[in-house]
Scaffold this active site. Structure first.
Site, PDB file in Angstrom:
ATOM      1  N   GLY A 123     -23.376  28.697 -21.167  1.00 36.91           N
ATOM      2  CA  GLY A 123     -22.926  30.125 -20.856  1.00 36.91           C
ATOM      3  C   GLY A 123     -22.065  30.008 -19.731  1.00 36.91           C
ATOM      4  O   GLY A 123     -21.645  28.833 -19.027  1.00 36.91           O
ATOM      5  N   ASN A 124     -21.489  30.838 -18.964  1.00 34.22           N
ATOM      6  CA  ASN A 124     -20.674  30.823 -17.638  1.00 34.22           C
ATOM      7  C   ASN A 124     -21.069  32.282 -17.017  1.00 34.22           C
ATOM      8  O   ASN A 124     -21.801  33.329 -17.468  1.00 34.22           O
ATOM      9  CB  ASN A 124     -19.218  30.905 -17.982  1.00 34.22           C
ATOM     10  CG  ASN A 124     -18.676  31.667 -18.918  1.00 34.22           C
ATOM     11  OD1 ASN A 124     -18.651  33.072 -18.609  1.00 34.22           O
ATOM     12  ND2 ASN A 124     -18.366  31.393 -20.276  1.00 34.22           N
ATOM     13  N   ARG A 125     -20.304  32.493 -15.841  1.00 33.04           N
ATOM     14  CA  ARG A 125     -20.619  33.491 -14.942  1.00 33.04           C
ATOM     15  C   ARG A 125     -20.039  34.840 -15.176  1.00 33.04           C
ATOM     16  O   ARG A 125     -20.155  35.578 -14.469  1.00 33.04           O
ATOM     17  CB  ARG A 125     -20.622  33.063 -13.619  1.00 33.04           C
ATOM     18  CG  ARG A 125     -21.532  31.872 -13.063  1.00 33.04           C
ATOM     19  CD  ARG A 125     -21.271  31.434 -11.590  1.00 33.04           C
ATOM     20  NE  ARG A 125     -21.725  30.444 -11.066  1.00 33.04           N
ATOM     21  CZ  ARG A 125     -23.084  30.128 -10.999  1.00 33.04           C
ATOM     22  NH1 ARG A 125     -24.014  30.885 -11.247  1.00 33.04           N
ATOM     23  NH2 ARG A 125     -23.643  28.899 -10.803  1.00 33.04           N
TER      24      ARG A 125
END
Ligand code: C5P
Length: 221
Positions: A29-31
């Site tokens: 995933g990412n932020r």
């Protein structure tokens, strides 16, 4: 909906990160919080449009009066976008779509029985570029997160993906992604405009006004 600069328009927005499955319990995933896309959905709603928000896992609630379609990964986001594209006047891609996904998610939880683990990743479809290449197509607005040479990279992306506008943010030093504030430089084929750093909730209506102005002037393709 009240009258406004997007009265009678149908708007499709992507927001949030995507989660790309590694195995049944893990993902890449990412932020991204989804805050920019969600703020744009609320601002477009307030401008008189009907909104469909296709979103990955969000850290903020979906605003009232916005139709939401929840997805997890890039492939399901792409499917949902094309299922909701008909009749859309404006497409805004604010999602932080993962560029790669594990080639074959494991059907069982991976065991830590080796000292190193290599994941085999394959490219995800570029949803924004695909919508821009689709005919007939809506007015298409993309985002770009750049750490250096912001103008050059954003203009190149505008052309390469065939967009009507691109909103570029400087993500060097942890700015923009996953934070409440954002500063943007917006580019279109004939011009550009800068927006000073401010909360995404005030930036979004300003960006929506600019988009509505450009849509009114843009030739229909
Ligand atoms: O090429 P890059 O990822 O920098 O482009 C960012 C823009 O493209 C954003 O508007 C993002 O929502 C969109 N995008 C997309 N599908 C992808 C990758 C990016 O729609 N697979």
């Amino acid at each position: 909906p009240p009258p406004g600069p997007l009265s009678g328009k149908q708007v499709l927005i992507t927001a949030g990160p995507t989660h790309e499955a590694i195995d049944p319990v893990r993902f890449i995933g990412n932020r991204s919080s989804g805050r920019m896309g969600v703020a744009l959905a609320a601002a477009a709603r307030d401008a008189g449009a009907r909104i469909c928000l296709v979103h990955g896992p969000l850290a903020v609630p979906v605003p009232p009066g916005v139709k939401a379609v929840a997805v997890d990964c890039a492939a399901s986001m792409r499917t949902a976008v094309f299922e909701h594209l008909e009749g859309v006047d404006l497409f805004i891609a604010a999602a932080a779509v993962a560029d790669y996904r594990p080639r074959e998610p494991a059907s069982r939880k991976l065991k830590k029985d080796t000292q190193t683990l290599t994941l085999d990743l394959v490219r995800n479809p570029d949803i924004l570029a695909e919508v821009a290449a689709h005919r007939p197509r809506p007015f298409v607005v993309g985002f770009a997160a750049e750490t250096h040479d912001l103008h050059r990279h954003a203009r190149a992306k505008l052309e390469r993906k065939g967009l009507d506008m691109i909103a570029a943010n400087d993500v060097s030093a942890g700015r923009a992604i996953g934070t409440p504030d954002n500063a943007l430089t917006v580019f279109w084929p004939g011009g550009e405009r800068g927006f000073a750093a401010q909360p995404k909730e005030t930036l979004a209506p300003a960006l929506i006004r600019l988009i509505a102005e450009r849509m009114a002037e843009a030739p229909v393709t």
